[in-house]
Design a protein around this motif. Structure first.
Motif, mmCIF file in Angstrom:
data_model
loop_
_atom_site.group_PDB
_atom_site.id
_atom_site.type_symbol
_atom_site.label_atom_id
_atom_site.label_comp_id
_atom_site.label_asym_id
_atom_site.label_seq_id
_atom_site.Cartn_x
_atom_site.Cartn_y
_atom_site.Cartn_z
ATOM 1 N N THR A 91 17.779 -19.490 94.964
ATOM 2 C CA THR A 91 17.462 -19.605 96.417
ATOM 3 C C THR A 91 18.597 -20.066 97.079
ATOM 4 O OG1 THR A 91 15.127 -19.723 96.073
ATOM 5 C CG2 THR A 91 15.887 -19.948 98.199
ATOM 6 N N GLN A 92 19.057 -21.168 96.821
ATOM 7 C CA GLN A 92 20.241 -21.663 97.563
ATOM 8 C C GLN A 92 21.495 -20.921 97.552
ATOM 9 O OE1 GLN A 92 20.258 -24.787 99.393
ATOM 10 N NE2 GLN A 92 18.221 -24.227 99.381
ATOM 11 N N LEU A 93 21.696 -20.363 96.271
ATOM 12 C CA LEU A 93 22.878 -19.372 96.179
ATOM 13 C C LEU A 93 22.716 -18.050 96.726
ATOM 14 C CD1 LEU A 93 23.803 -20.145 92.214
ATOM 15 C CD2 LEU A 93 24.785 -21.106 94.227
ATOM 16 N N GLY A 94 21.612 -17.671 97.416
ATOM 17 C CA GLY A 94 21.051 -16.226 97.802
ATOM 18 C C GLY A 94 20.774 -15.296 97.015
ATOM 19 N N ILE A 95 20.394 -15.542 95.574
ATOM 20 C CA ILE A 95 20.272 -14.678 94.710
ATOM 21 C C ILE A 95 18.786 -14.165 94.739
ATOM 22 C CG2 ILE A 95 20.312 -13.991 92.171
ATOM 23 C CD1 ILE A 95 22.367 -16.219 91.912
ATOM 24 N N THR A 130 31.290 -22.422 87.490
ATOM 25 C CA THR A 130 31.443 -21.171 88.261
ATOM 26 C C THR A 130 30.113 -20.435 88.367
ATOM 27 O OG1 THR A 130 33.791 -20.873 87.819
ATOM 28 C CG2 THR A 130 32.702 -19.134 88.742
ATOM 29 N N PHE A 131 29.692 -20.098 89.530
ATOM 30 C CA PHE A 131 28.507 -19.356 89.615
ATOM 31 C C PHE A 131 28.864 -18.153 90.431
ATOM 32 C CE2 PHE A 131 26.170 -23.520 89.996
ATOM 33 C CZ PHE A 131 25.346 -23.281 88.787
ATOM 34 N N ALA A 132 28.164 -16.901 90.047
ATOM 35 C CA ALA A 132 28.374 -15.562 90.699
ATOM 36 C C ALA A 132 27.501 -15.635 91.834
ATOM 37 C CB ALA A 132 27.998 -14.591 89.754
ATOM 38 N N VAL A 133 28.081 -15.240 92.887
ATOM 39 C CA VAL A 133 27.127 -15.352 94.308
ATOM 40 C C VAL A 133 27.386 -14.188 95.031
ATOM 41 C CG1 VAL A 133 27.119 -17.945 94.371
ATOM 42 C CG2 VAL A 133 28.879 -16.792 95.507
ATOM 43 N N PRO A 134 26.494 -13.727 95.985
ATOM 44 C CA PRO A 134 26.697 -12.534 96.810
ATOM 45 C C PRO A 134 28.169 -12.738 97.602
ATOM 46 C CG PRO A 134 24.597 -13.251 97.108
ATOM 47 C CD PRO A 134 25.183 -14.510 96.364
ATOM 48 N N ARG A 135 28.706 -11.676 97.802
ATOM 49 C CA ARG A 135 29.962 -11.832 98.250
ATOM 50 C C ARG A 135 30.037 -12.089 99.880
ATOM 51 N NH1 ARG A 135 34.393 -10.393 95.745
ATOM 52 N NH2 ARG A 135 34.251 -9.339 93.992
ATOM 53 N N SER A 136 28.771 -11.720 100.557
ATOM 54 C CA SER A 136 28.543 -12.334 102.204
ATOM 55 C C SER A 136 28.660 -13.725 101.946
ATOM 56 C CB SER A 136 27.309 -11.540 102.595
ATOM 57 O OG SER A 136 26.058 -12.123 101.808
ATOM 58 N N ARG A 137 28.339 -14.459 101.039
ATOM 59 C CA ARG A 137 28.364 -16.015 101.100
ATOM 60 C C ARG A 137 29.931 -16.513 101.041
ATOM 61 N NH1 ARG A 137 23.211 -17.786 100.765
ATOM 62 N NH2 ARG A 137 23.672 -19.854 100.059
#
Length: 287
Positions: free
Chosen positions: A89-93, A280-287
């Motif tokens: 949730t915090q990462l926007g996934i 390293t985490f994969a996160v949405p590009r908008s973030r």
């Protein structure tokens, strides 16, 4: 890396299809029956040359995998199939298999700090005392039936738990000495139910947030949780907060420990530190 007992959407068959549709169908596949079995398989994936480790499961599963790959160049891509999914949730996934896979393959790569307690990494939060007790009490069957409400129901059972003599040193300086019901260490500030435990927490500042709660009894805990839900936690008269790179704590009797929602054995002391830019985490590009 999949916890086979966790569910989301069409389950693991949908995950396989999404990976195949994205051209990653030939990737290595590892399933475990419980999260504590994940570290060995995660390390095996790293040894076999994995560049992206997809983690299907909840916060406990993610924590186990993150601990295994901390300090490596592997990117962790979360597919949130758990109960609380605080980190996702915090990462926007989103809780959507195809969307999570797309983020894992094509999202931005970003380095995050981790916390480390007695040699084990965590991504969101570690707790000793009240927090850990209610997490251990919210067993798997209750979590499946009640979801996030499980944590609030079990909290009612522990509001009268007796305070424990606690000493906390921050960066080698004595910071707290007295009776406390909970010690929290935060890398990311939000806990179950969307409550902001640490208003100023950041996984990029090279520090851990530290909080000690002295609340005891239903009334004091109600006031504390209300303050956490509606305002800044550090304004509660039953909470003391700070930040540090290193934390050392001692307790007069054993207290339960939890890391990212996973209960551990009781401890009478703990040593914690921040691990800057450790994963390293994969996160949405908008973030």
């Amino acid at each position: 890396m999949a916890h086979r007992k966790k569910t989301l959407g069409g389950g693991l068959p949908e995950l396989r299809r999404a990976l195949a549709d994205a051209g990653a169908g030939a990737a290595g596949w590892y399933e475990v029956p419980k999260s504590k079995k994940a570290p060995k398989q995660a390390r095996k994936a790293v040894e076999e040359g994995a560049e992206v480790l997809f983690v299907w499961g909840g916060d406990g599963m993610v924590q186990r995998c993150v601990d295994a790959v901390a300090g490596t160049a592997v990117t962790v891509a979360i597919v949130p199939a758990g109960t609380a999914n605080l980190l996702a949730t915090q990462l926007g996934i989103p809780r959507d298999v195809a969307a999570a896979v797309d983020i894992g393959l094509h999202g931005e790569r970003k380095r995050y700090d981790l916390g480390k307690v007695d040699g084990e990494h965590f991504a969101v939060m570690a707790g000793a005392g009240f927090d850990a007790a209610l997490i251990e009490d919210a067993d798997r069957s209750l979590k499946r039936r009640a979801g996030k409400l499980a944590y609030f129901r079990t909290a009612l059972r522990h509001v009268r738990d007796a305070p424990v003599g606690t000493i906390v040193h921050l960066d080698d300086e004595l910071w707290f000495a007295g009776d406390a019901t909970c010690l929290l260490l935060g890398n990311i500030g939000t806990i179950a139910g969307g409550i902001k435990a640490f208003d100023d927490a950041s996984p990029f500042d090279g520090r851990l947030e530290v909080g000690v709660a002295t609340a005891h009894g239903a009334l004091q805990w109600a006031r504390t949780l209300a303050r956490m839900s509606t305002g800044r936690t550090d304004r509660s008269p039953f909470v003391r907060m700070a930040s540090a790179k290193r934390v050392y704590a001692e307790f007069t009797e054993p207290v339960l420990l939890e890391l990212d929602g996973g209960a551990r054995k009781p401890v009478k002391r703990l040593e914690a530190e921040v691990a800057p830019a450790a994963v390293t985490f994969a996160v949405p590009r908008s973030r």
